[in-house]
Design an enzyme around this catalytic site. Structure first.
Site, mmCIF file in Angstrom:
data_model
loop_
_atom_site.group_PDB
_atom_site.id
_atom_site.type_symbol
_atom_site.label_atom_id
_atom_site.label_comp_id
_atom_site.label_asym_id
_atom_site.label_seq_id
_atom_site.Cartn_x
_atom_site.Cartn_y
_atom_site.Cartn_z
ATOM 1 N N ARG A 48 0.878 -1.178 0.000
ATOM 2 C CA ARG A 48 0.000 0.000 0.000
ATOM 3 C C ARG A 48 0.902 1.209 0.000
ATOM 4 N NH1 ARG A 48 -2.580 3.499 3.569
ATOM 5 N NH2 ARG A 48 -4.715 4.057 2.966
ATOM 6 N N SER B 126 -12.428 -3.119 1.560
ATOM 7 C CA SER B 126 -12.588 -2.425 2.846
ATOM 8 C C SER B 126 -14.068 -2.197 3.104
ATOM 9 C CB SER B 126 -11.896 -1.057 2.798
ATOM 10 O OG SER B 126 -10.526 -1.232 2.593
ATOM 11 N N LYS C 63 -4.335 6.512 7.352
ATOM 12 C CA LYS C 63 -5.116 6.629 6.118
ATOM 13 C C LYS C 63 -5.713 8.021 6.060
ATOM 14 C CE LYS C 63 -8.885 4.244 3.793
ATOM 15 N NZ LYS C 63 -9.310 2.947 3.358
HETATM 16 N N1 TZP Z 1 -7.758 0.999 6.177
HETATM 17 C C1 TZP Z 1 -8.565 1.250 7.199
HETATM 18 S S1 TZP Z 1 -7.715 1.942 8.466
HETATM 19 C C2 TZP Z 1 -6.242 1.865 7.634
HETATM 20 C C3 TZP Z 1 -6.472 1.332 6.403
HETATM 21 C C4 TZP Z 1 -5.464 1.121 5.362
HETATM 22 C C5 TZP Z 1 -4.963 2.345 8.179
HETATM 23 C C6 TZP Z 1 -4.524 1.560 9.346
HETATM 24 O O1 TZP Z 1 -3.254 1.994 9.788
HETATM 25 P P1 TZP Z 1 -2.792 1.896 11.298
HETATM 26 O O2 TZP Z 1 -1.460 2.578 11.316
HETATM 27 O O3 TZP Z 1 -2.659 0.442 11.643
HETATM 28 O O4 TZP Z 1 -3.821 2.595 12.125
#
Ligand code: TZP
Ligand code: MG
Length: 354
Positions: free
Chosen positions: A180, A249, A278
């Site tokens: 990602r 998602s 995100k």
């Molecule tokens: N999708 C939903 S929350 C997220 C993604 C890609 C980010 C999660 O990142 P982190 O650092 O684990 O909170």
């Protein structure tokens, strides 16, 4: 003419035996009720319809005088090393046997009966297609059967490259890695994915690409992960085919049900907690939505969003088998150490739940 019943008899046995191999795999390995039931019905029909000629078949049977046995022993042409080979071989066995029965029944003057066996052969072509769908779904589920789902994010990786981070994840024994990367050009992402595909393939790690279906397909990733505002799942499936994993998602019960109905292979469930990783993320959906998924959704899922070593017990306690952590892992000074520590704690939590 009577001698031809020896051929018909051998092929009824061959067809039933091939079907039995397939039926047992569907039943005991894939737990697929619909497929095992249909194969069983077909097997019984193949046996039942020959009943009228059973006396002639038995009369002509001569297994000990069959020269085919020594050919099979000596050539070894029937060796197999994968489930796909086994399934393919047994469908071919079934179809060849049905064609042989069909042709020789014509010579014995049983034209109408021969046509029934032709019908069974056509049924078997449809079953073969459906069977491979079931195999694929099973293989894909196995790939996602793990505790930690790792995701790259170079901007949070403390100056390390995605490649270095992936290396550490693989060294720590991670089984699923998603690429990602929001801030890079397509070509740079493609070049990184080529490398990561090679590294993950060598290590037997499942590789998923976020957003870019084109890159996922070009580098032969195992799957692609998309969001609610991306292309419709059916269109993505049309591009990727059945073998590729599609992850989506989701943020609500309705989205989870919709994903399951539309053939998504797994869903992301979150954000569970507040996250700053995100950019265009919605408000945390909390543990309540996770509980809904645990209790109501059949397809695999991964909990995501703000999950840390310090709060993961909350997520685990609600029944999440697999969790994604981005910053907690890529931002750790010692990535391997961090993964080992998380993994040990998750395993302790699992033991406590037993
Ligand atoms: N999708 C939903 S929350 C997220 C993604 C890609 C980010 C999660 O990142 P982190 O650092 O684990 O909170
Ligand atoms: Mg996306």
């Amino acid at each position: 003419m009577e001698k031809l019943y020896r051929i018909i008899d051998a092929n009824v046995n061959r067809a039933s035996e091939g079907l039995r191999v397939l039926e047992d795999l569907a039943r005991f390995q894939y737990n697929d009720r619909a497929v095992s039931e249909r194969l069983k019905i077909l097997r019984h029909a193949i046996r039942k319809n020959i009943m009228d000629c059973l006396p002639q078949c038995i009369e002509q049977r001569d297994s000990s005088g069959d020269i085919g046995l020594s050919i099979s022993m000596e050539t070894g042409v029937d060796a197999k090393s994968t489930v796909t080979e086994l399934v393919t071989a047994n469908f071919k066995r079934l179809q060849e046997a049905l064609r042989t029965i069909e042709e020789y029944l014509k010579l014995t003057g049983r034209y109408e009966l021969s046509k029934r066996y032709e019908g069974f052969r056509f049924d078997s072509y449809n079953e073969e297609k459906e069977y491979f769908r079931v195999c694929c779904r099973f293989d894909k589920r196995q790939m996602l059967n793990t505790d930690i789902y790792c995701i790259t994010s170079e901007e949070h990786s403390g100056g390390r490259s995605n490649i270095e981070v992936v290396k550490a994840m693989i060294n720590a024994g991670i089984k699923v890695i998603q690429y990602r990367e929001k801030g890079k050009k397509l070509l740079e992402k493609y070049n990184e994915c080529i490398k990561i595909r090679q590294m993950t393939a060598e290590a037997g790690v499942t590789f998923i690409v976020n957003d870019n279906i084109d890159i996922a397909m070009l580098v032969k990733a195992d799957g692609v992960h998309i969001g609610q505002d991306d292309l419709p799942v059916e269109k993505v499936r049309a591009l990727t085919g059945d073998k590729m994993i599609i992850g989506l998602s989701t943020h609500s019960p309705r989205q989870a049900q919709d994903a399951a109905n539309r053939g998504v292979d797994y869903i992301g469930v979150g954000p569970i907690f507040r996250t700053f990783t995100k950019k265009d993320v919605c408000d945390p959906v909390g543990l309540e939505y996770l509980e809904y998924v645990v209790g109501n959704i059949e397809i695999p899922f991964v909990a995501i969003g703000g999950i840390k070593e310090s709060n993961m017990h909350e997520v685990k306690r609600r029944g999440a088998g697999c969790m994604a952590m981005v910053t907690e892992i890529v931002g750790a000074e010692d990535i391997e150490g961090k993964i080992n520590s998380i993994r040990a704690k998750l395993s302790d939590l699992s033991d406590m739940q037993i």
